[in-house]
Design an enzyme around this catalytic site. Structure first.
Site, short mmCIF file in Angstrom:
data_model
loop_
_atom_site.label_atom_id
_atom_site.label_comp_id
_atom_site.label_asym_id
_atom_site.label_seq_id
_atom_site.Cartn_x
_atom_site.Cartn_y
_atom_site.Cartn_z
N LYS A 1 0.82 -1.22 0.00
CA LYS A 1 0.00 0.00 0.00
C LYS A 1 0.85 1.27 0.00
CE LYS A 1 -2.23 -1.19 3.77
NZ LYS A 1 -1.88 -2.62 3.91
N THR A 2 1.83 1.31 0.90
CA THR A 2 2.64 2.52 1.03
C THR A 2 3.40 2.81 -0.26
OG1 THR A 2 2.87 2.26 3.42
CG2 THR A 2 4.52 3.61 2.32
N GLU B 1 -3.45 6.26 1.38
CA GLU B 1 -3.26 4.86 1.75
C GLU B 1 -4.45 4.44 2.61
OE1 GLU B 1 -0.06 2.10 4.23
OE2 GLU B 1 0.61 3.97 3.30
#
Length: 489
Positions: free
Chosen positions: A126-127, A170
Site C-alpha cells: 500500500k505505502t 493509503e
C-alpha cells in the site's frame, strides 16, 4: 483502542481545535500536517519526542511529550491512534468533558471531503503504491493531496495538502479504516489474510474487501492486480457490479500488462502492454517484481484519471522509494545496509528477492523482528521458512506493540522454522546484542537487511557504526604493520 465512527462526518474545518493522541505516528502525523496547512489549530501528544514532532512544531502544532489530562483543556475534537489504551488520561478527560472523539479513519475522511479520492488498499504494497502514484501525478502537474503510511524520499514528508482536486490516500484495512472512505478510484494490490487479531477469520478479511468495492462512488473505478488470487476474485466481483475495472499484472488476463521484466542491481525494467498495444518501457529505480506490480497499479490509476503515459512514466522512473521500504541506510567496511518494513511472509519473500538482486555476488545477512504476538502465532512458521532465502539470519524477539506477550510465542518460534543449517541461524533475544550479531556475520561484499515493522529500523545505524569501527581498527592495524616493517628495514 477502538473508537466508533460517527454517523455524520464533519469536514475538517468544522472540527474546531484538534488534539491528536499519538501524533507522532505515521497515520496521525500526516493528517495533522494537512490540517495545519489549512490553518486549523492542532495540538498533540506522544510517548516520546521524535523528528516527526519537531517537524510538526515547526509547522505550528503544539506537541507534548507524554500524556496528561490538562493537555486537552482547549480542544474541541480528539483524534486517537489505535495504539492508545482506553485508560489514557487524555481520552478519559475528553470523555468526561463530552468532546468529539474520532478514530484516524474518520479524521482522514474529514480532510478528504470535497476531493476526488483515490484509495490504495491491499495486504501488501500500500505505502509503495500510494507513493508511486503520488510522485507520478506530481510529474503530470496535478499537485495531488496525499496521506501515506511512510515518508517519500523525494520530500521527506508523509502528507501534503495539494492544490489539485485529487487526493491519494493509503487505505488501511487492518482496523477496517478503508470502509470509512468513499473513493472515486480504488486500488487493490493483493488480498491475503492478515490482521486476523481484528478480523477473526480469513473469510471475514476477504469479505471486508468486497465491502470496500461498495464504497466506490458512482462513476468511479477499480484497479487491481490479477496475479494475486484474492485481488483477481475482487476484479470478477467488481465487474458483476458494473464497476469500471482495470486488471493489471503479468497475467494474460490483465488489461494492463507488464512484460519482459528485468532486474539488475537496484533497477527494475519492464514493458507496458495496454490491451494488446505496446505503450513503452519503464525503468524503475527500485528493485523487485513486487515493486513492478505496484508501479503498474499506479500507472493504471493514473491512466484512468486521464493523464498521459509519457508523463506518468517520467514520474515512476524518478521515484527513489519511501523510507523503510528497501531503504539504503549506508555502507561501511565494504558492507551495504538496507532497512525494510516487511513483517508478513509474502513481504519477506519479496524483499529477500530484491535483496538478492542487490547483493550480486555478496551474501544476504538478515535481522528479522517479528511484529505483534498474534501475527507471530499465526504466521511465525511461514515467516521462518521465507527467511531461509537469506544466507545468514538473526531473529529478534517479538515487537509486542499493542498486545500482551504469550508464552511460547517469541522469536525462537520463527527461528526454529528457518531452513538453514543451525550455524547460520540464531535467535537473539536482546535487542542491544543484535547489531553485534549481524556485524559478526557480515563480511565485505555482503548486504545486511533489517526487516520488521517495529524498532528494528534502529538497528541499521548501529550496524554501520560497528562496521566503521571494525574498518578503522583494520586500517590502524595495517598502518602499524607497515611502520614495524619500516623500522625493521
Amino acid at each position: 483502542m477502538k473508537v466508533p465512527v460517527p454517523e455524520v462526518l464533519l469536514p475538517a474545518d468544522e472540527l474546531g481545535k484538534v488534539h491528536f493522541v499519538g501524533i507522532g505516528g505515521a497515520g496521525l502525523s500526516g493528517i495533522a500536517r494537512i490540517m495545519l496547512a489549512r490553518g486549523i489549530a492542532v495540538s498533540g501528544s506522544d510517548a516520546k519526542d521524535s523528528r516527526t514532532l519537531e517537524a510538526l512544531r515547526a509547522l505550528g502544532a503544539r506537541c507534548h511529550v507524554g500524556h496528561a489530562a490538562d493537555q486537552v483543556q482547549d480542544a474541541d475534537t480528539l483524534i486517537v491512534s489505535t495504539a492508545v489504551r482506553e485508560d489514557n488520561p487524555e481520552v478519559v478527560e475528553a470523555r468526561e468533558r463530552g468532546l468529539r472523539i474520532l478514530p484516524r479513519s474518520a479524521a482522514l475522511e474529514s480532510v478528504m471531503q470535497g476531493r476526488r479520492v483515490v484509495a490504495v488498499a491491499g495486504t501488501h504494497g500500500k505505502t509503495t503504491t500510494t507513493s508511486l502514484l503520488t510522485v507520478a501525478l506530481q510529474h503530470c502537474g496535478a499537485d495531488p493531496s496525499f496521506a501515506i503510511g511512510g515518508e517519500l524520499n523525494e520530500s521527506g514528508s508523509n502528507a501534503h495538502d495539494g492544490s489539485g482536486d485529487v487526493f491519494v490516500a493509503e487505505a488501511d484495512e487492518s482496523d477496517g479504516a478503508f470502509l470509512v472512505y468513499s473513493p472515486f478510484g480504488a486500488l487493490v494490490t493483493n488480498v491475503e489474510a492478515d490482521h486476523l487479531d481484528n478480523w477473526g477469520t480469513e473469510e471475514a478479511y476477504h469479505a471486508a474487501f468486497s465491502e470496500f468495492l461498495d464504497r466506490i462512488v458512482e462513476g468511479g473505478f477499480l484497479v487491481a492486480c490479477v496475479d494475486d488470487d484474492g485481488a483477481a476474485a475482487l476484479v470478477a466481483e467488481a465487474r458483476t457490479k458494473g464497476i469500471d475495472t482495470v486488471a493489471v499484472g503479468e497475467s494474460p488476463d490483465a488489461d494492463l500488462r507488464a512484460e519482459g521484466l528485468s532486474f539488475r542491481g537496484s533497477t527494475s525494467t519492464f514493458t507496458v502492454i495496454d490491451r494488446g498495444r505496446r505503450l513503452g518501457e519503464v525503468a524503475l529505480q527500485i528493485p523487485g517484481r513486487h515493486y513492478v506490480l505496484d508501479a503498474l497499479a499506479a500507472l493504471g490509476a493514473g491512466l484512468r484519471l486521464g493523464f498521459s503515459f509519457s508523463d506518468l512514466k517520467r514520474g515512476l522512473e524518478s521515484f527513489t522509494g519511501t523510507r523503510r521500504r528497501m531503504e539504503h541506510k549506508g555502507e561501511a567496511a565494504g558492507v551495504r545496509v538496507y532497512d525494510s518494513y516487511a513483517h508478513h511472509p509474502n513481504e519477506i519473500r519479496g524483499d529477500l528477492q530484491a535483496a538478492r538482486a542487490l547483493a550480486g555476488d555478496g551474501r544476504v545477512v538478515v535481522a528479522f523482528q517479528p511484529h505483534l504476538v498474534s501475527r507471530t502465532r499465526i504466521f511465525g512458521a511461514a515467516m521462518g521458512r521465507e527467511l531461509g532465502a537469506a544466507d545468514e539470519v538473526v531473529v529478534m524477539d517479538v515487537y509486542v506493540a499493542r498486545e500482551d506477550p504469550e508464552p511460547g510465542v517469541d522469536g525462537a518460534l520463527v527461528a526454529s522454522h528457518v531452513p538453514l543449517r543451525p550455524e547460520h541461524v540464531s535467535f537473539v533475544r536482546s535487542w542491544s546484542a543484535t547489531p553485534a550479531a549481524l556485524v559478526e556475520r557480515a563480511r565485505p561484499g555482503d548486504l545486511v537487511l533489517t526487516l520488521g515493522a517495529g524498532d528494528v529500523t534502529l538497528v541499521g545505524p548501529e550496524v554501520l557504526e560497528l562496521l566503521g569501527e571494525r574498518e578503522e581498527s583494520a586500517d590502524t592495524g595495517r598502518e602499524t604493520g607497515l611502520e614495524t616493517d619500516a623500522h625493521a628495514d
